[in-house]
Structures are given as structure tokens and as C-alpha cells.
Design a protein around this motif. Structure first.
Motif, mmCIF file in Angstrom:
data_model
loop_
_atom_site.group_PDB
_atom_site.id
_atom_site.type_symbol
_atom_site.label_atom_id
_atom_site.label_comp_id
_atom_site.label_asym_id
_atom_site.label_seq_id
_atom_site.Cartn_x
_atom_site.Cartn_y
_atom_site.Cartn_z
ATOM 1 N N ASP A 428 0.829 -1.397 0.254
ATOM 2 C CA ASP A 428 -0.071 -0.040 -0.071
ATOM 3 C C ASP A 428 0.643 1.473 0.081
ATOM 4 O OD1 ASP A 428 -1.792 -1.846 -0.094
ATOM 5 O OD2 ASP A 428 -2.868 -0.763 2.296
ATOM 6 N N PHE A 429 1.631 1.304 -1.076
ATOM 7 C CA PHE A 429 2.458 2.307 -1.209
ATOM 8 C C PHE A 429 2.003 4.200 -1.811
ATOM 9 C CE2 PHE A 429 5.980 -0.464 -0.718
ATOM 10 C CZ PHE A 429 6.890 0.440 -0.802
ATOM 11 N N PRO A 430 1.675 4.523 -1.368
ATOM 12 C CA PRO A 430 1.759 6.191 -1.592
ATOM 13 C C PRO A 430 1.501 5.738 -3.585
ATOM 14 C CG PRO A 430 2.641 6.975 -0.681
ATOM 15 C CD PRO A 430 2.952 4.965 -0.734
ATOM 16 N N PRO A 447 3.010 5.448 -13.905
ATOM 17 C CA PRO A 447 1.675 5.978 -14.524
ATOM 18 C C PRO A 447 0.697 4.514 -14.864
ATOM 19 C CG PRO A 447 3.063 6.224 -16.118
ATOM 20 C CD PRO A 447 4.028 5.758 -14.682
ATOM 21 N N PHE A 448 1.049 3.354 -14.294
ATOM 22 C CA PHE A 448 -0.079 2.094 -14.647
ATOM 23 C C PHE A 448 -0.328 1.470 -13.584
ATOM 24 C CE2 PHE A 448 3.951 2.620 -18.500
ATOM 25 C CZ PHE A 448 3.442 3.358 -18.808
ATOM 26 N N THR A 449 0.382 2.207 -12.369
ATOM 27 C CA THR A 449 -0.325 1.442 -11.752
ATOM 28 C C THR A 449 -1.256 1.695 -10.843
ATOM 29 O OG1 THR A 449 2.222 1.841 -10.095
ATOM 30 C CG2 THR A 449 0.657 1.353 -8.958
ATOM 31 N N GLY A 454 -11.461 2.570 -4.893
ATOM 32 C CA GLY A 454 -12.103 3.669 -4.374
ATOM 33 C C GLY A 454 -11.655 5.316 -3.884
ATOM 34 N N GLN A 455 -9.980 4.634 -4.289
ATOM 35 C CA GLN A 455 -9.487 5.497 -4.237
ATOM 36 C C GLN A 455 -9.357 6.650 -5.070
ATOM 37 O OE1 GLN A 455 -6.099 5.002 -1.388
ATOM 38 N NE2 GLN A 455 -8.033 4.969 -0.120
ATOM 39 N N LEU A 456 -10.157 6.487 -6.497
ATOM 40 C CA LEU A 456 -9.920 7.076 -7.814
ATOM 41 C C LEU A 456 -10.138 8.711 -7.204
ATOM 42 C CD1 LEU A 456 -8.324 6.993 -10.166
ATOM 43 C CD2 LEU A 456 -10.553 6.693 -11.402
ATOM 44 N N GLU A 457 -11.292 8.766 -6.807
ATOM 45 C CA GLU A 457 -11.142 10.043 -6.304
ATOM 46 C C GLU A 457 -10.959 11.002 -5.565
ATOM 47 O OE1 GLU A 457 -13.348 7.161 -6.248
ATOM 48 O OE2 GLU A 457 -14.290 7.394 -8.484
ATOM 49 N N LEU A 458 -9.895 10.391 -4.448
ATOM 50 C CA LEU A 458 -9.281 11.484 -3.338
ATOM 51 C C LEU A 458 -8.114 12.132 -3.817
ATOM 52 C CD1 LEU A 458 -8.406 8.807 -0.813
ATOM 53 C CD2 LEU A 458 -9.346 11.626 -1.073
ATOM 54 N N LEU A 459 -7.655 11.443 -6.101
ATOM 55 C CA LEU A 459 -7.034 12.175 -6.380
ATOM 56 C C LEU A 459 -7.040 13.747 -6.755
ATOM 57 C CD1 LEU A 459 -6.158 9.388 -9.006
ATOM 58 C CD2 LEU A 459 -4.412 10.606 -7.046
ATOM 59 N N ASN A 462 -7.150 15.159 -2.221
ATOM 60 C CA ASN A 462 -6.000 14.881 -0.978
ATOM 61 C C ASN A 462 -5.076 13.608 -1.877
ATOM 62 O OD1 ASN A 462 -4.856 14.289 1.066
ATOM 63 N ND2 ASN A 462 -6.297 14.272 2.519
ATOM 64 N N PRO A 463 -4.054 14.001 -3.019
ATOM 65 C CA PRO A 463 -3.855 13.392 -3.414
ATOM 66 C C PRO A 463 -2.525 12.582 -2.737
ATOM 67 C CG PRO A 463 -3.831 15.386 -4.148
ATOM 68 C CD PRO A 463 -4.501 15.948 -3.687
ATOM 69 N N ALA A 464 -2.201 12.870 -1.550
ATOM 70 C CA ALA A 464 -1.093 12.243 -0.996
ATOM 71 C C ALA A 464 -1.703 11.424 -0.189
ATOM 72 C CB ALA A 464 -0.754 13.612 -0.320
ATOM 73 N N GLU A 465 -2.709 11.096 0.117
ATOM 74 C CA GLU A 465 -3.758 10.593 1.054
ATOM 75 C C GLU A 465 -4.163 8.785 -0.165
ATOM 76 O OE1 GLU A 465 -4.108 10.435 4.295
ATOM 77 O OE2 GLU A 465 -2.544 11.800 3.889
ATOM 78 N N VAL A 466 -3.795 9.500 -1.280
ATOM 79 C CA VAL A 466 -4.105 8.238 -2.192
ATOM 80 C C VAL A 466 -3.072 6.634 -2.211
ATOM 81 C CG1 VAL A 466 -4.693 7.198 -4.747
ATOM 82 C CG2 VAL A 466 -5.308 9.922 -3.437
ATOM 83 N N LYS A 467 -4.197 5.854 -2.036
ATOM 84 C CA LYS A 467 -3.113 4.729 -2.183
ATOM 85 C C LYS A 467 -2.748 3.506 -2.672
ATOM 86 C CE LYS A 467 -1.154 4.909 2.481
ATOM 87 N NZ LYS A 467 -0.455 5.918 2.460
ATOM 88 N N ALA A 468 -1.933 3.451 -3.005
ATOM 89 C CA ALA A 468 -1.262 2.462 -4.358
ATOM 90 C C ALA A 468 -2.319 0.839 -4.261
ATOM 91 C CB ALA A 468 -0.546 2.638 -5.448
#
Lengths: 584, 584
Positions: A428-430, A447-449, A454-459, A462-468
């Protein structure tokens, strides 16, 4: 036939056999009436003997003239050795030589061909072919072969197909760090060398090749550093119809296989840790978990006293050094100097001694009482006899500083044991990281990660909070692999490019072929890439990456090294200018 | 979890099991009340069934809308199939679907994803990721993987070490056909991409790594042809302390292993033929010996008659076509036209029919009587019912022409059977060949090839006669590998460069590092390189090399293909000009 046996093969059971050996003269000892020669090949060393009594005079003279690294062929009889050499596998026997041929002479080598050589790195790099004759280098290359062969065996057995992807690929407009290769066929056009097979392996997933791997060279046109080569080797893997769990299981299997086959180590646990926890507990996204010394955050118990340094800090954090109370004042001062070095960059260090009688003695006793310090000990898990080391400052910086101290102390305490292996998944890296230079968010991985569900909307908010859906494989404090679940639909991918600040044209120019492919039924997929060079070094112990590369790039000796770039001659330059459509 | 089984896995024994599958919609048949869907993945095809009776209405509607190449996931129960499909391994069962998820939609693919597709080569190259979904292409890539894996297994077992040699190497002044790579680190300097690891593997031999191999990419900046790629893959091998015999044995072993493991064929004989004999008997240095039709030289028996064409020719040569007397006059005329095509280039063809009654009927009866023609038959081994075809002209040309005719007729007669394998060593190649363009001798193999013992002196007096310790491995009329015993001492190597017209400076600039290495105890060594692309194609049967490459270079669709060179943008060009020290 140049040899009947190798120089590592003969034992007492061969006594009285007539044999032929070929190899290099490692050394010779000439006592006048007797000459011993150590003959070396890839497999070992065998002692040859010539003596006045049994050796014809002319051969005796020839033997006396043999120089180091001469290449010779001998025929003779295996005889029992008078004084056995227990350090040598062939130490029970020697060869009474009946025929001696010099196959090639040698100049005196510029350094000794011994396990411990007298040659510095520069000269050994210049004469790499001589360095490879030395056991440590030779064995490293053989070790690398064994690792790659085991990787291939395991993955093949698991149904992975090795597919070669091209090295001459399309140069993309933003590929600033690509090596570019002018094409003779198409004037003014260029190939690029791949930085990784990433997009090709994704196309293979679209193509239905659902378990792919490749051990491939990758290229980055960056400055040479001690442990970074412009060309490096990657174990590149990708799977389709998988979730993160499937990938972790697959490559946990590979890692277990390698540790077992290569190191003879069975791994009992293969823990997983969230990126956030790794940063909080170890200050590092690739923690070495062979030992504890976990961080305790002390803001609650160290702030709002009268100690301004801590009060002003974003984070106050410490860990317990086992037995550290034994350090003298001078040793602790040296530790403080160590964290203040520019490479670490701390402004200072606060400590608290945990005395055997349960009391504490800190460097800030005037601000903190025994109850306060007891809480520090509790938060850091310190026991009587330990030393609590505390740093403070901006979160990211202070974590990195304390992590450096933790690793340094573990090294000094002998806790980083080369024969102990502790793999770890960090998960769960940023998705993004802030780039100070360009003042925008960049994809942390690429950029393919895919973002976590459900976190796409956070982008946007609050982009820093989005986990990959991204994970690293860590071994003994080193990142040996990393990967992610990819985006597999065109719209999400387009959205990602948009968030990353690509215009539609830029995205199309650079990755249009991939997004086109996504329109034709791309399956869910994800993968992992191991840095082979580092993996091999870590499995082997402590050497640097370069020790496992046959012909590494090296800054020194450029003019003589065959791996160096060289100026082109006039004809070549002229031809190239034509290719470039440039006028010189 | 995306799937519990693959689409190639389910059998009657799984009936009543609940399973989950993922894959692509190969096709669907919608009868209104029932929908069958063929679901495909890498492993096979499984039939899904939805029907009015057992499928909920909304799922039924969803199933009816599935398009070709949609990616779906289904859960359902394995049931017995009413009408079994014997052509399908899963043909006994079908899946009654209880859950249907569309994982990704697909545009209508530009060609059908079937074994026999309606797509032409250009469109399939453009959408290579879709072409790879087709069984023939997918299976070719899997076949290639199997070959390379078996190569590695065998060579590793035999003690060979795979060593990676660099891809960014020093550009040499005469490397006109090298791809060059500007280096960002060193302005005005360039790397080259290797045309082969030749010099590196020789350095590894000097380094004592006495059994080396590598499956490596090689690069040549030449025009693209149907079966020539600018990047290609080589199985590169080298051994030290070996004579030619050791190398032939080692790679005969590899070839036997591959034919056995990959093709299930045990090779009984592994013949050897001198280059001179191959040229004399087959007009070709890579004869297909699965069939006879050996050449007979007819100068003795066909010259000094009144037929001027033969009298003036350097060589009169023919072979017997088995059963060729059955050809009609028209068919023979067509053969004559065939040899006169520009690609073959003969001026005409003489023939002699071998009648069943022992008489002969030739196209030159007015010059040759029955006794003469009987000698033709004898020299070519013709029997009653055969046809003797005869060409004449300059030796090299006429041999090549007759060889082309031999191969063409063998093809027509079905003698080139794809499941029959006849390997052959062709040995003692000439060291040099005359180059018409530069009007000088060039190394036929490369300048590191050693001449046969004692022939070095001939170089000055009669260079064309000098034979090399060089050998080719031929399989079914294709050269699949070639190699030689190398020169391993500096003086001989210097002499070779001299004979080849290099000045001392040129030799030093281009190969100085190798000659330097030879001064430090270079062992006798030699090796072999296989062209992997061709080897794989030959083992598989008849396809072209490109069919076994995941992303081949292709002339068509350049603007969209990711493997194409592309123009650089202004920033890149500017940066590059700086690198080149050129002004644009």
C-alpha cells in the motif's frame, strides 16, 4: 585433448593414474633440486612436482623458467604427497610430471591472482579478465548464474513463459533519460533503449500470455554511481487474472525457492507490513526486520514540557539500543557526532540511559523527570541496560535520520547477520509523491499503477493520501523487487494521465499504443520486477552490485576499457550527422 | 480470486463442481432461449451456457450482449454437455453460469482471433497483441521458451556458466554497421551495441571461465528484410582448453538434447562433411542431407565433344531427379524456365531421360551418344526412370544454380519432410573469401578464427587455399550455428590482421584490448554461436523467423508500432546535438 581431468578433481583414489592437466601457473617454488608448481584452472589447484631424480634435465630447466600465469599442459602420474595440504581439496596428491608443454606465456600480471590480491580496484577493472581469474570474482559470476538458472527453473515450472521483448523501441517524447539510437534505415529517426519492458509486458497480458517473465537488460542514461550502472538486469514478471494476493503468493514462492536452493535457508515467516507502518516503526520503506529497535513516537510524552526543541518539532521519535547504557559518555558523544554528519543531517541527539536499578539518566534531565523518561522507555520498548536515542524535527527528515542511526547501530552490534534472511512485503505505497523540483505530484511507481479500490476520487481532493495497489519485496533492509496491480481500462488510465498533468496529446504520443490496446479486452493484470544485480548481491552477502557483473562500467581506465564510450571517427560522425538530419 | 481453474482444464471428472473461470469471449451463439459462449484463455476453450429455464432474466440479457473479445469472469457449475465436442479437450462438459461479470469490454477486433484468421500480415503486425492471442502465434512463443529453457538446462548441467556481457560497449573505428548510442555522460562520445559478444567471450576465456554461454541479443544496423531483424538473439558459447573435436562433441550433445526434448526425435547419426565436399556434392555449404540427389561432375565425360556450351564451361555438373523421367516435355520446359529466372540465373539446362529400358534420351542427342549418357547416369547415380539435369558455367555460379534446383525439386517431391531431422557438421571452411567490392580477402568467419595447423604460411602465397578451424552446424539445409577454434596468441593474431590489410594502428585501435589480453596467458579456446531465431523456426517446422518473435520489427504500420524508430522532439534533438558536439 588438452586435459583428462580438471585441477580440482584429483584425489588419493587417483594415485598411480596417468593424467593430463591444463591450466595456469599460480605459483612455483624452486628449491634447485626440486620444483613445485601450483597449477590452477576454474575448478581448483593441483600441485605439480619436478625433481632432479625423476625429471629429465631439459624438462627441469623448462619448469624452472615457468612464470606466473603461464598457460601449460602437463602429463604425469598422480602420486601421494609427502606433506598433505588440508586446505586444498587436491591436497592429498601431487603430479609427477612426465611431459610439459607451454601453451602460452604471460607477462607478469599487474596484480596477484590470489583471493586477497594486492591490486586496487582501478587496476583490477582495467584488467578485468585477470580479475575474473581470482576465486572471489569467478565464484560471484558462477553464483549469479546459479541464481538466474534457479529463477528460470522455478518460474518455468510454475507455468511462466519467458518472452523476449525488443531492445530497439520507439522513443517517446518525454523519455528524457532514454538512451537514443539513430537508425540508419530512417534518416532523422531514432530508437530508444528500454528503461524496462513495462509496456511490452502489459501488451503481452493484453495478448493473453497470462504468466510472463523475462530476465532482461534495462537502460538508463544517467550518471554512473558506485552502485548504479547505465545498463542493469531485471527479472521482469507479469500475470493476468490476478489480484494482489496471487502475485504476492507467486513471488513469495520464488523467493523461498531461491533462498532454499541458493542459500540453503528455509524461510518460516514471510510477513507483510503497510507502507505507513514501515515508515512509522522503522522510518524507512525497506526496513531490515532481522532485529527490533522499532521507533516509538514521543510527541505525547515529550512535548508541552519546557524543552523548546521538542515543542517546536513536528515529530519527536526514538528507539532503544539494546545494552546501550554500557556506552561511555565519549561513545555517546561520537554517536551524536555521527548523526550530525552532513550525510545524516540531524542537528543533535537526545538520549536517556536506562539504568539497571530502574532509574533513568538523560541528557535533558532538567526538562524531564523520572516519570517522563519511564514513558520514553515504555514507548520505545527500552529495558534496563538500554539506551534510548531521540531525534526531533520534520517528520520525513527525522524518520530518515533515525533510520540511518538504527541501521548504523545494528551494523555495529552485529545484528545484520549475512547468513540470516528476513524477507518482507511492504504494501500500500502512496500512489503519488510530491516532486519539489517540478512542484507537482509524480507517480511514485509509474503511471500504470492502479489506486486502491475506491480511492481514485481522492486524487483531486487529497492526492497525497491516495494509496496504490503497489508493493515492494524487501530482503534484509534492501528493496529487491517492486510491483503493482496495473490499471487495465482505458478510461482510468486516461484519468491517471490527466491527474499527473499530461495533456491528452502528450498521453497519446507517449502511451497511445497501450491505451489503444486497452480497448480490445485488456484483462486485469499486475506484476513485479526484481533488480537482479542487487538480488544476487544481497543473497550472496555484502558485496556491491559491481562485484557480480562480468564487465561493469567503471569511471577509471576509460581509455583502455572496452566498455567505455569512444569518440567516433570523421566518417562515422559524418554518417551520423546525415542520420540526424543535422549539419555539422 | 479471478479463477479457480483455467479454460483448458475441466473434464468430465469435474461435473457438479462449482468453478470460476476468466477469459475472453471467443464467440457466442444466441438462439434466443439459449446462449452458448466459448470462453478462451491461454490454456484452452470452455463452453458456457445460459438458458431461459435456468438463467435469471437479467443475466440472460447480459450474456446476449457479450461481444467478441470481451473479458469476463463467470462462476458456475460444471455440467455434462449434451453434444460432446471431440475436437476440444474440454468438450465433454460445459458451464452452467450462475454469475457473470464483465471485466472489460472490447471493440470489435480488426481480424478474427482464430487459428486461421482473416487478417493480413500488416494488420496483424499492427495489432500484434491481438495476434498473440491466436493459438499459432501463442504456441510459437511458448515453443521458443521451451527451446531456450532446454538450452539452458543442458548447458548448465554440462558445467557451462551463463555470463552476461555488456550491451553498451566501445565503438570501434571500423564498426560501420554498428548501432551507435550517444552517451550523456561523455559529450561527443558514443557507445556501440554489440554485433555479437565475440570479444567478450574471448576475454572470459582469458579470464579462466572455461565453459561459457549466453543467450544474448545482437544488433546490426542493416536494412530490414523478411527474415533479418536489426536485433536478433544468439546462443553464444565458448570453451577453453579444447580442440575442435571437444567442441563438436559438446554441441552435438546439445543438438541431440534439443531434438529429443523439444521434438521427441532421437538422432542416430551426426555426420561430418568437409566444406569442399559439401560444395562439390551439393553446391552449397549447408546441404540438406535428408535426401540424396548428389551432384556428379561431368567435365571428363561431357567436354571435348562438339557441344561448345560445355566445352567452354569451367564446370559441367548434374544430378539425378528420382522418377524424373515421368516429367512431360512441358514440365521439363517449366523447370528450364525456373532455372532461367533471374533469382537462379542459369542460361539454360540440359537433361537426359533415363528410360526404363536402359536407353537414354537427352536434349543434346546430337552431341552425345548412349555411351556418353550412360556415363552421365553413372556419375550422377541416376537409375532407370530418373532424369539427369545438367548445368554448366563458372564453378561457383553453376554450383549455386544447381543447388537451388536441387532444393526446389526436393521440395516438390516432398523430400524435405518437416518431422525428419538431419543435422550435419560442415568443417574446414576457407579462412578467407575474396570480396569483389573491396578487391581484397576478408575473413570468412571473423579475424579471430585460427587457420588449420601449418597453413598460416600459405596466407602469403595462396590465401584462397588456406582452411580454417571453422565449422558450421547445419540442420535440414539451414545453417543453425557456426564457430571456430580461435587464435590465442598475440603474434598470430597480429599476423592475421596484417594479412587482412589492417595497419598496426587500425588493429590496435579496434582490437588492442584483446591483443593486450592475449599477453597474459590466454588459453587455447574456441566456440560456437547458434542463431536462436532460426534454430527455433527450424525445430518447429517451416515458419519464418518473425513468427517466433513476440514483437518483430516490421516495415508496415511504422507510425503506430511501438517498435519503430521515431523522430525526436526539439528538446531531445538539442540535447543530442550537445552530446554529439555538433551544431544544428
Amino acid at each position: 585433448m588438452y586435459r583428462s581431468h580438471t585441477c580440482g578433481e584429483l584425489r588419493a583414489s587417483h594415485i598411480n593414474t596417468e593424467i593430463t592437466l591444463s591450466g595456469w601457473v599460480q605459483k612455483s617454488r624452486d628449491k634447485g633440486f626440486i620444483v613445485w608448481v601450483d597449477l590452477r584452472d576454474r575448478y581448483g589447484i593441483t600441485q605439480l612436482v619436478f625433481d632432479e631424480e625423476r625429471t629429465p634435465k631439459d624438462m627441469m630447466e623448462k619448469a624452472q623458467k615457468l612464470g606466473r600465469e603461464f598457460v601449460i599442459q602437463v602429463t604425469g602420474t598422480v602420486i601421494e604427497r609427502a606433506s598433505k595440504n588440508m586446505n586444498l581439496q587436491t591436497g592429498d596428491i601431487e603430479i609427477l610430471v612426465s611431459k610439459l608443454d607451454i601453451l602460452n606465456e604471460s607477462l607478469l600480471p599487474p596484480f596477484t591472482i590470489e583471493d586477497k590480491t594486492d591490486g586496487g580496484e582501478d587496476i583490477r577493472m582495467k584488467y578485468r579478465y585477470l580479475d575474473i581469474r581470482r576465486n572471489p570474482v569467478k565464484n560471484n559470476l558462477i553464483f549469479r548464474h546459479k541464481v538466474t538458472q534457479e529463477v528460470r527453473n522455478y518460474l518455468s515450472k510454475e507455468g511462466f513463459i519467458e518472452v523476449e521483448t525488443p531492445y530497439l523501441i520507439k522513443s517517446t517524447p518525454e523519455g528524457a533519460r532514454d538512451f537514443v539510437v539513430p537508425s540508419r534505415m530512417n534518416e532523422g529517426q531514432f530508437y530508444a533503449l528500454p528503461q524496462s519492458p513495462q509496456t511490452f509486458k502489459q501488451l503481452l497480458m493484453v495478448g493473453g500470455m497470462d504468466k510472463y517473465f523475462q530476465i532482461a537488460k534495462c537502460f538508463r542514461d544517467e550518471d554512473l554511481r558506485a552502485d548504479r550502472q547505465p545498463e542493469f538486469t531485471q527479472i521482469d514478471c507479469e500475470m493476468a487474472f490476478v489480484e494482489q494476493e496471487d502475485i504476492l503468493n507467486a513471488f513469495e514462492g520464488l523467493t523461498r525457492h531461491l533462498l532454499k536452493e541458493v542459500n540453503g535457508v528455509e524461510i518460516s515467516e514471510f510477513p507483510r507490513m503497510l507502507y505507513d507502518d514501515a515508515m512509522r516503526l522503522y522510518g524507512n520503506d525497506k526496513p531490515d526486520i532481522r532485529f527490533g529497535m522499532k521507533f516509538g513516537e514521543l510527541n505525547d510524552v515529550a512535548q508541552h514540557k519546557d524543552f523548546g526543541v521538542f515543542n517546536d518539532a513536528e515529530l519527536v521519535i526514538g528507539f532503544a539500543v539494546p545494552g546501550g547504557n554500557a556506552y561511555t559518555r565519549k561513545e555517546i558523544d561520537q554517536l551524536i557526532d555521527w548523526v550530525k554528519r552532513p550525510q545524516v543531517g540531524a542537528l543533535g541527539m537526545i538520549y536517556s540511559r536506562c539504568n539497571d536499578d530502574g532509574t533513568y539518566k538523560s541528557s535533558v534531565d532538567k526538562f524531564y523527570d523520572q516519570d517522563d523518561l519511564a514513558k520514553w522507555a515504555e514507548k520505545t520498548g527500552a529495558k534496563a541496560g538500554d539506551l534510548v536515542c531521540v531525534l526531533s524535527g520534520p517528520t520525513n527528515k527525522v524518520r530518515a535520520q533515525l533510520s540511518a542511526l538504527r541501521m548504523e547501530l545494528a551494523e555495529r552490534l552485529g545484528l545484520r547477520k549475512p547468513d540470516e534472511f528476513a524477507p518482507l512485503w511492504v504494501m500500500d505505497f502512496p500512489l503519488l509523491e510530491w516532486d519539489e523540483e517540478t512542484e507537482r505530484f509524480h507517480a511514485m511507481h509509474h503511471p500504470f499503477t492502479s489506486p486502491k479500490p475506491g480511492q481514485l476520487e481522492l486524487l483531486k481532493t487529497n492526492p497525497a493520501e491516495v494509496k496504490a495497489n503497489a508493493y515492494d519485496l524487501v530482503l534484509n533492509g534492501n528493496e529487491i523487487g517492486g510491483g503493482s496491480i496495473r490499471i487495465h481500462d482505458k478510461n482510468t488510465q486516461a484519468l491517471m494521465f490527466d491527474y499527473l498533468g499530461f495533456t491528452e496529446e502528450e498521453a497519446k504520443a507517449q502511451f497511445g499504443f497501450l491505451m489503444d490496446a486497452f480497448q480490445y479486452g485488456a484483462p486485469p493484470h499486475g506484476g513485479l520486477a526484481f533488480g537482479l544485480d542487487r538480488l544476487v548481491a544481497i543473497l550472496h552477502g555484502k558485496e556491491t552490485i559491481r562485484d557480480f557483473i562480468a564487465f561493469p562500467k567503471n569511471n577509471s581506465g576509460r581509455d583502455v576499457m572496452i566498455d567505455a564510450p569512444a569518440p567516433l571517427d570523421d566518417k562515422q560522425l559524418q554518417e551520423l550527422s546525415l542520420k540526424l538530419n543535422l549539419k555539422s
